[in-house]
Design a protein around this motif. Sequence first.
Motif, PDB file in Angstrom:
ATOM      1  N   TYR A 161      93.875 -21.213  -1.705  1.00 24.32           N
ATOM      2  CA  TYR A 161      92.766 -22.128  -1.965  1.00 24.32           C
ATOM      3  C   TYR A 161      91.854 -21.651  -3.096  1.00 24.32           C
ATOM      4  O   TYR A 161      91.516 -22.393  -4.000  1.00 24.32           O
ATOM      5  CB  TYR A 161      91.963 -22.283  -0.667  1.00 24.32           C
ATOM      6  CG  TYR A 161      90.707 -23.108  -0.797  1.00 24.32           C
ATOM      7  CD1 TYR A 161      90.762 -24.496  -0.757  1.00 24.32           C
ATOM      8  CD2 TYR A 161      89.465 -22.488  -0.945  1.00 24.32           C
ATOM      9  CE1 TYR A 161      89.607 -25.265  -0.871  1.00 24.32           C
ATOM     10  CE2 TYR A 161      88.304 -23.243  -1.062  1.00 24.32           C
ATOM     11  CZ  TYR A 161      88.384 -24.632  -1.021  1.00 24.32           C
ATOM     12  OH  TYR A 161      87.236 -25.377  -1.141  1.00 24.32           O
ATOM     13  N   TYR A 162      91.434 -20.386  -3.055  1.00 23.73           N
ATOM     14  CA  TYR A 162      90.453 -19.862  -4.018  1.00 23.73           C
ATOM     15  C   TYR A 162      90.959 -18.545  -4.593  1.00 23.73           C
ATOM     16  O   TYR A 162      90.277 -17.522  -4.561  1.00 23.73           O
ATOM     17  CB  TYR A 162      89.106 -19.654  -3.316  1.00 23.73           C
ATOM     18  CG  TYR A 162      87.918 -19.556  -4.248  1.00 23.73           C
ATOM     19  CD1 TYR A 162      87.411 -20.705  -4.862  1.00 23.73           C
ATOM     20  CD2 TYR A 162      87.278 -18.347  -4.488  1.00 23.73           C
ATOM     21  CE1 TYR A 162      86.300 -20.624  -5.694  1.00 23.73           C
ATOM     22  CE2 TYR A 162      86.171 -18.264  -5.316  1.00 23.73           C
ATOM     23  CZ  TYR A 162      85.684 -19.412  -5.914  1.00 23.73           C
ATOM     24  OH  TYR A 162      84.575 -19.339  -6.740  1.00 23.73           O
ATOM     25  N   ALA A 163      92.170 -18.576  -5.104  1.00 27.96           N
ATOM     26  CA  ALA A 163      92.798 -17.341  -5.568  1.00 27.96           C
ATOM     27  C   ALA A 163      92.020 -16.722  -6.714  1.00 27.96           C
ATOM     28  O   ALA A 163      91.763 -17.363  -7.729  1.00 27.96           O
ATOM     29  CB  ALA A 163      94.232 -17.615  -5.990  1.00 27.96           C
ATOM     30  N   MET A 164      91.662 -15.450  -6.548  1.00 26.17           N
ATOM     31  CA  MET A 164      90.897 -14.704  -7.531  1.00 26.17           C
ATOM     32  C   MET A 164      91.823 -13.712  -8.234  1.00 26.17           C
ATOM     33  O   MET A 164      92.402 -12.831  -7.585  1.00 26.17           O
ATOM     34  CB  MET A 164      89.747 -13.951  -6.852  1.00 26.17           C
ATOM     35  CG  MET A 164      88.781 -14.851  -6.098  1.00 26.17           C
ATOM     36  SD  MET A 164      87.469 -13.918  -5.236  1.00 26.17           S
ATOM     37  CE  MET A 164      86.531 -13.258  -6.631  1.00 26.17           C
TER      38      MET A 164
ATOM     39  N   VAL B  27      97.023  -8.423 -12.694  1.00 26.97           N
ATOM     40  CA  VAL B  27      98.201  -7.921 -11.980  1.00 26.97           C
ATOM     41  C   VAL B  27      98.527  -8.696 -10.711  1.00 26.97           C
ATOM     42  O   VAL B  27      99.474  -8.360 -10.009  1.00 26.97           O
ATOM     43  CB  VAL B  27      98.020  -6.426 -11.647  1.00 26.97           C
ATOM     44  CG1 VAL B  27      97.828  -5.620 -12.924  1.00 26.97           C
ATOM     45  CG2 VAL B  27      96.864  -6.204 -10.668  1.00 26.97           C
ATOM     46  N   GLY B  28      97.767  -9.736 -10.404  1.00 30.11           N
ATOM     47  CA  GLY B  28      98.028 -10.508  -9.202  1.00 30.11           C
ATOM     48  C   GLY B  28      96.832 -11.367  -8.868  1.00 30.11           C
ATOM     49  O   GLY B  28      95.939 -11.571  -9.694  1.00 30.11           O
ATOM     50  N   ALA B  29      96.827 -11.881  -7.642  1.00 33.63           N
ATOM     51  CA  ALA B  29      95.745 -12.752  -7.204  1.00 33.63           C
ATOM     52  C   ALA B  29      95.492 -12.563  -5.722  1.00 33.63           C
ATOM     53  O   ALA B  29      96.415 -12.236  -4.953  1.00 33.63           O
ATOM     54  CB  ALA B  29      96.074 -14.208  -7.508  1.00 33.63           C
ATOM     55  N   VAL B  30      94.241 -12.788  -5.311  1.00 34.06           N
ATOM     56  CA  VAL B  30      93.828 -12.657  -3.914  1.00 34.06           C
ATOM     57  C   VAL B  30      93.148 -13.950  -3.489  1.00 34.06           C
ATOM     58  O   VAL B  30      92.251 -14.440  -4.178  1.00 34.06           O
ATOM     59  CB  VAL B  30      92.839 -11.488  -3.729  1.00 34.06           C
ATOM     60  CG1 VAL B  30      92.333 -11.438  -2.287  1.00 34.06           C
ATOM     61  CG2 VAL B  30      93.473 -10.169  -4.119  1.00 34.06           C
ATOM     62  N   ASP B  31      93.574 -14.506  -2.365  1.00 29.53           N
ATOM     63  CA  ASP B  31      92.884 -15.649  -1.765  1.00 29.53           C
ATOM     64  C   ASP B  31      92.054 -15.105  -0.604  1.00 29.53           C
ATOM     65  O   ASP B  31      92.592 -14.799   0.456  1.00 29.53           O
ATOM     66  CB  ASP B  31      93.900 -16.679  -1.268  1.00 29.53           C
ATOM     67  CG  ASP B  31      93.216 -17.932  -0.731  1.00 29.53           C
ATOM     68  OD1 ASP B  31      92.114 -18.263  -1.206  1.00 29.53           O
ATOM     69  OD2 ASP B  31      93.779 -18.583   0.168  1.00 29.53           O
TER      70      ASP B  31
ATOM     71  N   SER C 284      99.033 -11.680  -3.823  1.00 32.15           N
ATOM     72  CA  SER C 284     100.313 -11.658  -4.526  1.00 32.15           C
ATOM     73  C   SER C 284     100.194 -10.700  -5.693  1.00 32.15           C
ATOM     74  O   SER C 284      99.259 -10.804  -6.498  1.00 32.15           O
ATOM     75  CB  SER C 284     100.681 -13.060  -5.020  1.00 32.15           C
ATOM     76  OG  SER C 284      99.622 -13.637  -5.765  1.00 32.15           O
ATOM     77  N   LEU C 285     101.105  -9.747  -5.767  1.00 31.71           N
ATOM     78  CA  LEU C 285     101.107  -8.731  -6.820  1.00 31.71           C
ATOM     79  C   LEU C 285     102.374  -8.871  -7.647  1.00 31.71           C
ATOM     80  O   LEU C 285     103.440  -9.197  -7.109  1.00 31.71           O
ATOM     81  CB  LEU C 285     101.043  -7.334  -6.205  1.00 31.71           C
ATOM     82  CG  LEU C 285      99.817  -7.028  -5.339  1.00 31.71           C
ATOM     83  CD1 LEU C 285      99.950  -5.648  -4.703  1.00 31.71           C
ATOM     84  CD2 LEU C 285      98.546  -7.120  -6.154  1.00 31.71           C
TER      85      LEU C 285
END
Length: 415
Positions: free
Chosen positions: A310-313, A322-326, A340-341
């Motif tokens: 939803y709000y991937a940072m 290098v990736g994203a964090v929701d 996701s890395l």
Amino acid sequence: MPGASISLNQARLLALRAQGLTGPRAKNPAAMLATLGAVQLDTISVLARTHLLVAWSRLGPTPRQSIEAAYWPTTTPTTFEYWAHAACIIPIDRWPTFAFRRRAAKVKQRRWHRLENPEATMNEVRTKLVSEGPLLASELGGTTRGGPWWDWTEAKIAVENLIDTGEVVCVARRGWRRVYDLAERAIPAELLGAQISDHECRLALVKEAARALGVATAQDLGRHHKMTITEVNGVIGDADLIEVDVEGSDRAWYASADALESLGSVGRVRTTLLSPFDSLLWERPFVERLFGYIHRLEAYVPPAKRIHGYYAMPILAGTELVGAVDPAREKDTFVVRHISLNSTSRVQQAATALQGAAKWVDAESIRLERVTPEAARAPLAAALGAMNSTATAQPRPPRQPSSKVSSKTTGNASL
């Protein structure tokens, strides 16, 4: 320094330095805003609203109250809100720079809503502001008619039209609500009366975009403030920029002499999370060309079709994304709904970014839910260390279908 050539990594360093994401941290939120030129505003709030996240990514664990106070001081106004790249908070000394947009708005007379009786409604809003002072939309006649958020009242449409034309300005907020005031009361006289031509306005915005991006193509310079390539081409010859060749690109890039000279003293880089609305990420083709990262906001994508969440940072680690964090927050727990890395070698950097964010929102633990690739779960849980009391728990059922992550991440939504 005509015909300068720089490596891709040097181009990234220029962009990150211009954005305050390498080198010495800005002294305070006001100094950061002066460097960036504009900070985007958005109603979505996950860990915090984007204008707070932008400051945290650059300043470190600054109290939210201090950031808000710098953006909207209760004494002399130092900022105003207007359309730059999008709805943004802007240093008040930039007021003259947007005169060409205010003039165009006066010709157009409306944004996207249509008033039933424009003259009467806008006169009513003017009269109330003159007699009663700064007011909220609710005090002017309400915000919506009771339907969706975009179903504005006549008073709300009128006051936003007056914002566009420069008669009214927002220089403060109460909570998240705009406070409207007459520009003649809120904007210093020397700025209000400044007479700047359309050419001078566009030139100033192109120069500002070059400062904020570090190195950019003509298209990037225009899109930073929603200008056409024709508008950029009309002023770029006066912008004192040097044409630059960037490794691996067949496009013409531009940078200032000061920016190129700064390559010798880049300083320390950051490891942090970035808001999806961060100004480094405003122009997606720019981000893809420099970082090999495809950025999308998935908040408006059906859950089953989301790749990152939803709000991937995005995770900034040095000069790479290098990736994203929701993320989410549940009481005292920082929840990683999905991380996701692009490589399991990024685990330690991801842990550093997660711990910094969790500490800033006063979380006492971090819970991992979905991890891509799954092989990164155990080492990430271990790297989280003391805050990881729940990270090794069994993962919850995935909220969305799994997806293989490559060095170029993908998404489905447009802002």
